[in-house]
Design an enzyme around this catalytic site. Structure first.
Site, PDB file in Angstrom:
ATOM      1  N   GLU A  41      36.215   9.525  15.729  1.00 21.15           N
ATOM      2  CA  GLU A  41      36.201  10.843  15.096  1.00 21.15           C
ATOM      3  C   GLU A  41      36.527  11.947  16.129  1.00 21.15           C
ATOM      4  OE1 GLU A  41      36.086  13.008  12.794  1.00 21.15           O
ATOM      5  OE2 GLU A  41      36.241  11.658  11.072  1.00 21.15           O
ATOM      6  N   ARG A  66      41.120  21.972   3.472  1.00 22.85           N
ATOM      7  CA  ARG A  66      39.829  21.359   3.758  1.00 22.85           C
ATOM      8  C   ARG A  66      38.713  22.357   4.060  1.00 22.85           C
ATOM      9  NH1 ARG A  66      40.155  15.833   5.348  1.00 22.85           N
ATOM     10  NH2 ARG A  66      42.263  15.046   5.214  1.00 22.85           N
ATOM     11  N   GLU A 106      35.719  15.531  -3.837  1.00 22.58           N
ATOM     12  CA  GLU A 106      35.059  15.277  -2.556  1.00 22.58           C
ATOM     13  C   GLU A 106      34.122  16.430  -2.202  1.00 22.58           C
ATOM     14  OE1 GLU A 106      36.108  14.645   2.211  1.00 22.58           O
ATOM     15  OE2 GLU A 106      37.694  15.150   0.791  1.00 22.58           O
ATOM     16  N   GLU A 136      29.847   9.216   9.133  1.00 24.36           N
ATOM     17  CA  GLU A 136      30.104   9.441  10.555  1.00 24.36           C
ATOM     18  C   GLU A 136      28.827   9.218  11.364  1.00 24.36           C
ATOM     19  OE1 GLU A 136      33.565  12.838   9.827  1.00 24.36           O
ATOM     20  OE2 GLU A 136      31.554  13.449  10.458  1.00 24.36           O
ATOM     21  N   GLU A 190      33.711   6.808  12.692  1.00 24.89           N
ATOM     22  CA  GLU A 190      33.617   6.757  11.233  1.00 24.89           C
ATOM     23  C   GLU A 190      34.092   5.390  10.750  1.00 24.89           C
ATOM     24  OE1 GLU A 190      35.016  10.133   8.953  1.00 24.89           O
ATOM     25  OE2 GLU A 190      35.974   8.803   7.491  1.00 24.89           O
ATOM     26  N   ASP A 192       0.850  -1.194   0.000  1.00 23.94           N
ATOM     27  CA  ASP A 192       0.000   0.000   0.000  1.00 23.94           C
ATOM     28  C   ASP A 192       0.886   1.244   0.000  1.00 23.94           C
ATOM     29  OD1 ASP A 192      -1.791   2.030   0.393  1.00 23.94           O
ATOM     30  OD2 ASP A 192      -2.463   1.374   2.378  1.00 23.94           O
ATOM     31  N   ARG A 252      31.829  17.986   0.601  1.00 23.22           N
ATOM     32  CA  ARG A 252      31.954  17.828   2.046  1.00 23.22           C
ATOM     33  C   ARG A 252      30.724  18.264   2.843  1.00 23.22           C
ATOM     34  NH1 ARG A 252      35.392  20.645   4.455  1.00 23.22           N
ATOM     35  NH2 ARG A 252      36.084  19.066   5.954  1.00 23.22           N
ATOM     36  N   GLU A 279      31.981   8.709   3.185  1.00 21.29           N
ATOM     37  CA  GLU A 279      32.603   8.687   4.513  1.00 21.29           C
ATOM     38  C   GLU A 279      31.491   8.951   5.525  1.00 21.29           C
ATOM     39  OE1 GLU A 279      35.952  11.375   4.704  1.00 21.29           O
ATOM     40  OE2 GLU A 279      36.360  11.081   2.573  1.00 21.29           O
ATOM     41  N   HIS A 324      30.751  12.822   3.780  1.00 18.36           N
ATOM     42  CA  HIS A 324      31.477  13.317   2.619  1.00 18.36           C
ATOM     43  C   HIS A 324      31.322  12.327   1.465  1.00 18.36           C
ATOM     44  CE1 HIS A 324      34.412  15.588   5.511  1.00 18.36           C
ATOM     45  NE2 HIS A 324      33.151  15.958   5.646  1.00 18.36           N
TER      46      HIS A 324
END
Length: 443
Positions: free
Chosen positions: A188, A315, A332, A133, A195, A53, A334, A131, A244
């Site tokens: 982490e 970063r 990547e 976490e 992670e 359903d 982030r 990645e 990420h």
């Protein structure tokens, strides 16, 4: 080419003494659902005759058009290692279809499949490595989750300081039993935060793996008397959890993001892919960061990105090019967090990147310095925009981005925007403890 046939599935169910099979699918908000059948009904399910359903699933269909069918993807068959050895439980991930045997436009897996087909027409295979976490918290005397943890471990710490080490080890072993190739696992930055990284794969399999990963982590955590939370920011004053997304495009078995002659080792296609994501990022944010709580993570001071920039050296920007080159060259992104629907996240990322390639959208110059240390005037001069600051702004940006709305389709866009707008309206009506503490005694 398929890994399993119907005969293979029936044989494995018999040989493994599987009694129950969970037919799994995901709703538009990234919540895993399932219909459980016994082994006696397996052949019916494999012939695409299992109905459910759809009106009972939020964001699917109205009651007057509720019949939906589950079409099992045979290659996703796996036996749950944590269930009994006799009368085992297995699962198969399914696509959702309408009674006329057409794909349901509200099925997130279908939305990703469509974009994968677009990439295939251009000769590309889309590979993704996530990645993920998460936090491990205590439960209360009723077994309900809390945000309490007695540990004070930090980045890369180990036992006995890392009190979740044993649970994380069991998660890794269980995931490996289910066919995952685990590349790394560690504590982490925040206390009780962890992670586990698994190897990249083609996009659809990666999205399936993310859903399986979350279910497995939660199941094993519960066996250790803990609660695994993928909430982006469960506690203030500490880092939040991200997801990420590392992306690359392959053509004829070669990574097309590679150009050894370029100063950053990147090809034109890689730059265009980055340019497409940057162009559509504000319209994508309601998908990559779908909760009101998501934007509590996207604040200065906790390494989460805020500004739409890219870098091959640091970063702080939204998009990073990790140091590995050659076949490992990747882009990547982030900002996504683990509350997001992975099928929709990968669909909009791929679509935006392909839009960049088709239209040769060059990104601005990469940023070498820390974006957070730049003044507002400097960022403005360099054309560095910020991500939406809250869910309401993200919804408005999604409404404005016709391209991203087209990727999601009218059905998902309308249902998604309506639900997220309702969340925002309900949130605005709340009076929080912070407001009481901050204002009550002053006024």
């Amino acid at each position: 080419m398929s890994k399993y046939t119907k005969k293979d599935i029936i044989r494995m169910v018999d040989e493994e003494d599987v009694e129950f099979i969970r037919l799994q699918f995901t709703d538009i908000f990234g919540t895993l659902k399932n219909v459980a059948i016994t082994a006696s009904q397996l052949e019916k399910a494999l012939n695409n005759q299992c109905m459910f359903d759809g009106s009972s699933i939020e964001g699917f269909v109205r009651i007057e058009e509720s019949d939906m069918y589950l079409f099992p993807d045979l290659d996703t068959f796996t036996v749950f290692p944590w269930r009994p050895q006799q009368g085992k439980v297995a699962r198969i991930i399914c696509d959702v279809y309408r009674p006329d045997k057409t794909p349901f436009e509200g099925d997130p897996r279908y939305i990703l499949r469509k974009q994968i087909e677009e990439a295939k027409k251009m000769g590309y295979t889309f590979n993704v490595g996530p990645e993920c976490e998460f936090f491990l918290f205590h439960t209360d005397e009723d077994g309900q989750p809390t945000t309490i943890s007695h540990e004070k471990a930090g980045y890369f710490d180990l036992g006995p300081v890392d009190l979740g080490e044993n649970a994380r080890r069991d998660m890794v072993l269980t995931l490996e039993d289910m066919g995952f190739e685990i590349e790394a696992s560690h504590h982490e930055v925040a206390p009780a935060q962890h992670e586990i990284d698994f190897k990249y794969d083609e996009a659809l399999k990666t999205a399936d793996n993310i859903m399986t990963f979350k279910l497995t982590v939660k199941t094993i955590a519960k066996r250790h008397g803990l609660f695994a939370s993928f909430m982006p920011k469960p506690k203030s004053g500490i880092a939040g959890s991200g997801m990420h997304v590392n992306m690359s495009l392959f053509k004829d078995g070669e990574n097309i993001f590679v150009d050894e002659k370029d100063k950053n080792g990147l090809s034109k296609e890689a730059y265009y892919f980055i340019g497409g994501i940057m162009k559509h990022m504000r319209g994508m944010t309601a998908i990559t960061n779908p909760l009101i709580n998501s934007y509590k993570r996207l604040v200065p001071g906790y390494e989460a990105p805020i500004f739409i920039a890219w870098s091959a050296t640091n970063r702080s920007p939204l998009i990073r090019i990790p140091a590995s080159r050659g076949a490992s060259t990747r882009v990547e992104l982030r900002c996504p967090d683990p509350s997001a629907n992975p099928y929709l996240v990968l669909a909009v990322c791929l679509a935006a990147g392909l839009d960049g390639i088709r239209n040769k959208i060059m990104p601005p110059e990469g940023v070498c310095e820390n974006v957070f240390d730049m003044g507002e005037e400097e960022r403005k001069r360099r054309g560095i925009e910020a991500l939406p600051s809250d869910l309401n702004e993200a919804i408005e940006e999604l409404r404005k981005d016709e391209f991203i709305r087209g990727v999601l389709g009218e059905h998902i866009t309308d249902k998604y925007v309506k639900a997220k707008s309702a969340d925002w309206t309900a949130y605005r009506a709340q009076v929080t403890e912070w407001e009481i503490e901050e204002y009550l005694y002053k006024i």
